[in-house]
Design an enzyme around this catalytic site. Sequence first.
Site, PDB file in Angstrom:
ATOM      1  N   LEU A 119       0.822  -1.205   0.000  1.00 57.59           N
ATOM      2  CA  LEU A 119       0.000   0.000   0.000  1.00 57.59           C
ATOM      3  C   LEU A 119       0.861   1.263   0.000  1.00 57.59           C
ATOM      4  CD1 LEU A 119      -2.550  -1.334   2.638  1.00 57.59           C
ATOM      5  CD2 LEU A 119      -2.897  -1.170   0.158  1.00 57.59           C
ATOM      6  N   PRO A 120       0.262   2.435  -0.227  1.00 63.24           N
ATOM      7  CA  PRO A 120       1.051   3.664  -0.348  1.00 63.24           C
ATOM      8  C   PRO A 120       1.749   4.122   0.924  1.00 63.24           C
ATOM      9  CG  PRO A 120      -1.081   3.910  -1.423  1.00 63.24           C
ATOM     10  CD  PRO A 120      -1.135   2.631  -0.641  1.00 63.24           C
TER      11      PRO A 120
ATOM     12  N   THR B 198       6.005   0.520   2.747  1.00 66.93           N
ATOM     13  CA  THR B 198       6.937   1.387   3.467  1.00 66.93           C
ATOM     14  C   THR B 198       6.127   2.143   4.508  1.00 66.93           C
ATOM     15  OG1 THR B 198       8.406   1.612   1.563  1.00 66.93           O
ATOM     16  CG2 THR B 198       8.612   3.263   3.305  1.00 66.93           C
TER      17      THR B 198
ATOM     18  N   LYS C 179      13.969  -0.635   6.775  1.00 66.37           N
ATOM     19  CA  LYS C 179      13.601  -0.030   5.486  1.00 66.37           C
ATOM     20  C   LYS C 179      13.732   1.490   5.536  1.00 66.37           C
ATOM     21  CE  LYS C 179      12.136   0.592   1.365  1.00 66.37           C
ATOM     22  NZ  LYS C 179      10.743   0.480   0.935  1.00 66.37           N
TER      23      LYS C 179
ATOM     24  N   LYS D 175       7.681  11.617   1.153  1.00 65.10           N
ATOM     25  CA  LYS D 175       6.862  10.895   2.141  1.00 65.10           C
ATOM     26  C   LYS D 175       7.728   9.945   2.964  1.00 65.10           C
ATOM     27  CE  LYS D 175       5.161   7.109   1.239  1.00 65.10           C
ATOM     28  NZ  LYS D 175       5.557   5.680   1.454  1.00 65.10           N
TER      29      LYS D 175
END
Length: 291
Positions: free
Chosen positions: A65-66, A93, A169, A238
């Site tokens: 997902l975003p 992420t 990550k 982001k």
Amino acid sequence: MPQVGFIGLGDMGGPIATHLIDAGIDVTAFDLERERIEALVDAGATPADSASDAVRSADVVILSLPGPDAVNAVVDEIESAIESETILVDTTTSTPLTTERIAERLNARGADVIGAPISGGKMGAQDGTLSVMVGGDRSLFEACRPLFETFATDVFYVGAGPGDGHTAKLLNNYLSYTTLLATSEAVVLGDIAGLNRELLVDVFNASTGRSSASEEKLPEQILSGDYDTGFPLDLTEKDLRLFTQFGEECDAPLMLGSVVRYLVGYARSHQGDDADMTRVYDFVEAMMVRK
């Protein structure tokens, strides 16, 4: 082979789900964009009408997902439908705290959660050469390892906490974006001083200044004029926002990290939300070269 429910079929999720199908795994797929579901049905997936529909009877649920807001929204929807002993794998992420809180919620229903964010970009997803950073119970990691190995060449178990993979990550992304900025600045300065840009990158790659930026992004994207990693500047910013947020949650002041975030933000304002992340080079050049 387990039954997999897959939610999120974008640039990363679509190819990953396809690799699972190619490996003979039953995949039930859902995305908000119907054409993405249809494309995966053509590859052999079973379509789902909703996120909740995708998780029913699934042994493993994979999210791609975003960001953390989308993860929370999907978990809100599927929480009542997910079954006991189901393993939810979040490849998004996201932030460690998001993953840990989701684990607490789903553990109460008898389900398990592991964080397994990925690195390698759109091409890595298509080629099945991603790296995966997994956090969570070791037995869950081992149970899911065969799934990871269908789309990744490097699978790392980084820690027992569900959010440990997302910690790794965020740190990796920070280093990637920082070296891109620093290498861009070095190459632009060398160009101003009269050195050949391509030769300078070769020097870096044969010396201690090499990085993924000098080995891949500069020669393959920027200097070739392609600018097409498939990862836009709005998502780059982001990711850096999530990284600085994580630093704040750890009560750890980030001296360089905050500067990198703001510079990428300026580049985004200069180049546009949808501009490829490698357009950072153009922003750096515009700031340094006096016309």
